[in-house]
Scaffold this motif. Sequence first.
Motif, PDB file in Angstrom:
ATOM      1  N   ASP A  10     -48.193  -5.073 -25.081  1.00 13.97           N
ATOM      2  CA  ASP A  10     -48.243  -5.839 -26.326  1.00 13.97           C
ATOM      3  C   ASP A  10     -47.194  -6.956 -26.328  1.00 13.97           C
ATOM      4  N   ALA A  11     -45.987  -6.639 -25.877  1.00 16.68           N
ATOM      5  CA  ALA A  11     -44.918  -7.641 -25.829  1.00 16.68           C
ATOM      6  C   ALA A  11     -45.239  -8.737 -24.817  1.00 16.68           C
ATOM      7  N   LEU A  12     -45.819  -8.365 -23.689  1.00 17.42           N
ATOM      8  CA  LEU A  12     -46.188  -9.359 -22.680  1.00 17.42           C
ATOM      9  C   LEU A  12     -47.274 -10.286 -23.212  1.00 17.42           C
ATOM     10  N   LYS A  13     -48.281  -9.710 -23.859  1.00 16.78           N
ATOM     11  CA  LYS A  13     -49.351 -10.528 -24.443  1.00 16.78           C
ATOM     12  C   LYS A  13     -48.802 -11.481 -25.499  1.00 16.78           C
ATOM     13  N   ALA A  14     -47.930 -10.988 -26.358  1.00 13.28           N
ATOM     14  CA  ALA A  14     -47.355 -11.825 -27.410  1.00 13.28           C
ATOM     15  C   ALA A  14     -46.539 -12.963 -26.812  1.00 13.28           C
ATOM     16  N   VAL A  20     -44.280 -18.785 -23.572  1.00 14.34           N
ATOM     17  CA  VAL A  20     -42.980 -18.708 -22.900  1.00 14.34           C
ATOM     18  C   VAL A  20     -43.175 -18.567 -21.392  1.00 14.34           C
ATOM     19  N   ASP A  21     -42.117 -18.839 -20.640  1.00 11.53           N
ATOM     20  CA  ASP A  21     -42.216 -18.734 -19.180  1.00 11.53           C
ATOM     21  C   ASP A  21     -42.344 -17.268 -18.760  1.00 11.53           C
ATOM     22  N   LEU A  22     -42.775 -17.061 -17.536  1.00 10.74           N
ATOM     23  CA  LEU A  22     -43.086 -15.718 -17.033  1.00 10.74           C
ATOM     24  C   LEU A  22     -41.882 -14.793 -17.063  1.00 10.74           C
ATOM     25  N   VAL A  23     -40.732 -15.274 -16.644  1.00  2.11           N
ATOM     26  CA  VAL A  23     -39.545 -14.419 -16.600  1.00  2.11           C
ATOM     27  C   VAL A  23     -39.165 -13.961 -18.007  1.00  2.11           C
ATOM     28  N   THR A  24     -39.203 -14.859 -18.971  1.00  5.35           N
ATOM     29  CA  THR A  24     -38.895 -14.491 -20.355  1.00  5.35           C
ATOM     30  C   THR A  24     -39.919 -13.495 -20.885  1.00  5.35           C
ATOM     31  N   ALA A  25     -41.183 -13.701 -20.540  1.00  3.84           N
ATOM     32  CA  ALA A  25     -42.231 -12.773 -20.959  1.00  3.84           C
ATOM     33  C   ALA A  25     -42.006 -11.394 -20.342  1.00  3.84           C
ATOM     34  N   VAL A  79     -39.919 -11.092  -9.590  1.00  8.42           N
ATOM     35  CA  VAL A  79     -40.332 -12.433 -10.025  1.00  8.42           C
ATOM     36  C   VAL A  79     -39.123 -13.338 -10.186  1.00  8.42           C
ATOM     37  N   LYS A  80     -38.010 -12.757 -10.682  1.00  2.06           N
ATOM     38  CA  LYS A  80     -36.784 -13.551 -10.834  1.00  2.06           C
ATOM     39  C   LYS A  80     -36.254 -14.027  -9.484  1.00  2.06           C
TER      40      LYS A  80
END
Length: 81
Positions: A10-14, A20-25, A79-80
């Motif tokens: 849910d947090a990733l989808k939001a 937002v960028d991938l790392v922040t997501a 990913v980072k």
Amino acid sequence: MIDALLPAVDALKASVDQGVDLVTALDACVSAAEAGMQATIPLQARKGRASYLGERSIGHQDPGATSVTYLLAALRDAVKG
């Protein structure tokens, strides 16, 4: 596992919906998974091997939720770079 995975997804989808960028997501995803994992501590296990412990499982973090959180954190770290 679901206790950590559902809030993480849910947090990733939001985050993705917000652009937002991938790392922040992924940071948001892992934070949500950690919160879900911590929320399992006061619960009695009803599925998996921990369910054999019955009431003795109360007060212990769910191992499946912990595994999911570790996997998501490893993905974020990869990913980072």
